[in-house]
Design a protein around this motif. Structure first.
Motif, short mmCIF file in Angstrom:
data_model
loop_
_atom_site.label_atom_id
_atom_site.label_comp_id
_atom_site.label_asym_id
_atom_site.label_seq_id
_atom_site.Cartn_x
_atom_site.Cartn_y
_atom_site.Cartn_z
N VAL A 59 0.69 -1.13 -0.09
CA VAL A 59 -0.19 -0.07 0.06
C VAL A 59 0.86 1.26 0.13
N ARG A 60 0.52 2.32 -0.75
CA ARG A 60 1.15 3.61 -0.81
C ARG A 60 -0.04 4.81 -0.31
N ASP A 61 0.33 5.70 -0.02
CA ASP A 61 -0.40 6.86 0.28
C ASP A 61 0.27 8.02 -0.57
N ASN A 62 -0.53 9.31 -0.50
CA ASN A 62 -0.10 10.56 -1.32
C ASN A 62 1.10 11.19 -0.84
N CYS A 63 1.58 10.63 0.52
CA CYS A 63 2.89 11.13 1.09
C CYS A 63 4.01 10.26 0.84
N SER A 64 4.14 9.50 -0.03
CA SER A 64 5.20 8.31 -0.32
C SER A 64 5.20 7.60 0.70
N GLN A 65 4.53 7.07 1.55
CA GLN A 65 4.32 6.29 2.54
C GLN A 65 4.06 4.87 2.09
N TYR A 66 5.00 3.80 2.41
CA TYR A 66 4.51 2.58 1.96
C TYR A 66 4.51 1.44 2.83
N TRP A 67 3.71 0.44 3.04
CA TRP A 67 3.37 -0.40 4.20
C TRP A 67 2.89 -1.66 3.39
N ALA A 68 2.91 -2.78 4.31
CA ALA A 68 2.24 -4.13 3.69
C ALA A 68 1.20 -4.19 4.73
N GLU A 69 0.22 -4.94 4.20
CA GLU A 69 -1.04 -4.91 4.95
C GLU A 69 -1.48 -6.61 4.51
N THR A 118 2.22 -3.26 8.53
CA THR A 118 3.64 -3.05 9.18
C THR A 118 3.57 -1.63 9.29
N PRO A 119 4.88 -0.98 10.01
CA PRO A 119 4.81 0.29 10.11
C PRO A 119 5.04 0.98 8.62
N LYS A 120 4.64 2.29 8.77
CA LYS A 120 4.91 2.89 7.29
C LYS A 120 6.09 3.59 7.25
N VAL A 121 6.73 3.53 5.88
CA VAL A 121 7.89 4.02 5.50
C VAL A 121 8.19 4.85 4.48
N LYS A 122 8.55 5.86 4.84
CA LYS A 122 8.50 7.30 3.78
C LYS A 122 9.64 6.95 2.94
N SER A 123 9.42 7.05 1.73
CA SER A 123 10.57 6.93 0.79
C SER A 123 10.42 7.83 -0.59
N LEU A 124 11.17 8.69 -0.58
CA LEU A 124 11.25 9.70 -1.99
C LEU A 124 12.28 9.28 -2.96
N ASP A 125 13.02 8.50 -2.56
CA ASP A 125 14.21 7.74 -3.47
C ASP A 125 13.46 6.85 -4.56
#
Length: 156
Positions: A59-69, A118-125
């Motif tokens: 999953v991804r949101d508009n703030c470039s945060q990713y997580w698994a669900e 999982t926790p959200k991980v922000k990634s712009l890379d």
């Protein structure tokens, strides 16, 4: 948050009360980062054979945060447990692995539950990719044994 909503609606405290009871940081994060959507998903099979028992989602949101669900089709029985795993590849956190039990996650799916994240991980890379993995375990008295695993495609 879904569990909190159910509890609040059961207690008759729906609406604005839910925002008041959520942590201020969590409420701000959800308000500022809408648009959460699965970008990759796969069914969970036992012994790699249908029928499916649930889904793993990246999953991804508009703030470039990713997580698994992980979302199981039915509530788990007392002898079962499931978890989602987020694997980050590339960038400065190459090889980082987080589960539902990691700090910031919701805890593994246990008896009577259907989902965890999982926790959200922000990634712009743009060189960083993510994969979501689901694992399901059974314990009939001799310890936890993995009975199923599936993963999403690696994606950004």
């Amino acid at each position: 948050m879904k569990t909190l909503g159910i509890l609040l609606s059961t207690a008759g405290l729906a609406g604005a009360g839910a925002i008041a009871l959520a942590s201020p940081a969590q409420a701000v994060e959800e308000a500022n980062c809408p648009g959460a959507r699965p970008i990759s998903s796969a069914q969970i099979f036992r012994d790699n054979k249908p029928p499916g028992w649930g889904d793993i989602k990246l999953v991804r949101d508009n703030c470039s945060q990713y997580w698994a669900e992980v979302v199981m089709d039915a509530k788990l029985p007392r002898y079962a447990m499931s978890t989602a795993i987020l694997v980050q590849t590339g960038g400065s956190n190459n090889g980082r692995t987080l589960t539902c039990d990691s700090s910031g996650g919701t805890g593994a799916v246990v008896a009577g539950q259907r989902t965890c994240r999982t926790p959200k991980v922000k990634s712009l890379d743009t060189s960083t990719t993510f994969t979501a993995i689901a694992r399901e375990y059974h314990n009939f008295g001799s310890g936890w044994s993995k009975i199923s695993e599936n993963r999403t495609a690696r994606t950004r």
